[in-house]
Design an enzyme around this catalytic site. Structure first.
Site, short mmCIF file in Angstrom:
data_model
loop_
_atom_site.label_atom_id
_atom_site.label_comp_id
_atom_site.label_asym_id
_atom_site.label_seq_id
_atom_site.Cartn_x
_atom_site.Cartn_y
_atom_site.Cartn_z
N HIS A 167 0.85 -1.17 -0.04
CA HIS A 167 0.02 0.02 0.01
C HIS A 167 0.88 1.42 0.03
CE1 HIS A 167 -2.19 -3.32 2.16
NE2 HIS A 167 -3.01 -2.94 1.21
N GLY A 168 2.35 1.21 -0.20
CA GLY A 168 2.94 2.39 -0.45
C GLY A 168 3.54 2.93 0.56
#
Ligand code: FES
Length: 203
Positions: A167-168
């Site tokens: 999710h970065g």
């Protein structure tokens, strides 16, 4: 007349004495059988209470040799401790210096959350020795394993670090999470100590 067991009994004289002695013998024998039975019945529980070798190994300390690690590298292959990947990074002097001053954009630059590291790692490097960083390689969002980013700079910190592809989330080279990403905490620092200049004991 009586046998050896009867002779050893406390009331060993005459007809009545022989009867009492036999009773004594039978009580002793029954008690012995009962004791063996009790141990047998307890065995599964004793086995259950005693941790298996596998369970002991799962919680055992792990030694990591960092003698071949060079500045700018992360140790590979990654070693596991208690089923968790352990990241060991060797930081060069430029990174060591930048970790002290480049704290803009970090959510917890001073390691204020006491659950994420031992006391000895509350410093700009989050480590016992500034050049060697030791972190649990599990993202504090939902548990993916971040990637080591050596050469690509993160715009938030101006350096490399760890990037979680799920999710970065991003963490700097001290495992400090940047602001505005899903991960809420810095990477965990496991308990560890140096056995020698080049051997780290985790756990
Ligand atoms: S698990 Fe790493 S960002 Fe979600």
């Amino acid at each position: 007349m009586s046998d050896g067991a009867v002779k050893d009994a406390p009331d060993g004289e005459g007809e009545g004495g022989a009867t009492n002695s036999r009773r004594y013998f039978l009580i002793q024998a029954t008690s012995a059988v009962a004791a063996v039975g009790a141990v047998g019945a307890a065995w599964p529980f004793i086995k259950y209470w005693t941790p298996s070798a596998k369970a002991k190994a799962a919680g055992a300390a792990v030694k990591i040799d960092v003698s071949k690690l060079a500045p700018g590298e992360m140790l590979s292959p990654i070693v596991a401790w208690r089923g968790k990947p352990i990241f060991v990074v060797y930081r060069d002097q430029a990174v060591i210096d930048s970790l002290e001053v480049d704290t803009n954009g970090l959510a917890d630059p001073d390691s204020a959350n006491p659950d994420q590291q031992p006391e000895f790692a509350v410093n700009p490097w989050r480590s016992e020795r500034p050049e060697l960083g030791v972190y649990v390689g599990i993202c504090t969002h939902l548990g993916c394993s971040p990637k080591y980013v050596e050469s690509e700079n993160f715009e938030e910190t101006g350096q490399g670090g760890f990037f979680c592809p799920c999710h970065g989330s991003k963490f700097d080279l001290a495992g400090r999470v940047v602001e505005g990403v899903p991960a809420p905490y810095n990477l965990e620092v496991p308990p560890y100590q140096f056995e020698s200049d080049t051997v780290i004991v985790i756990g």
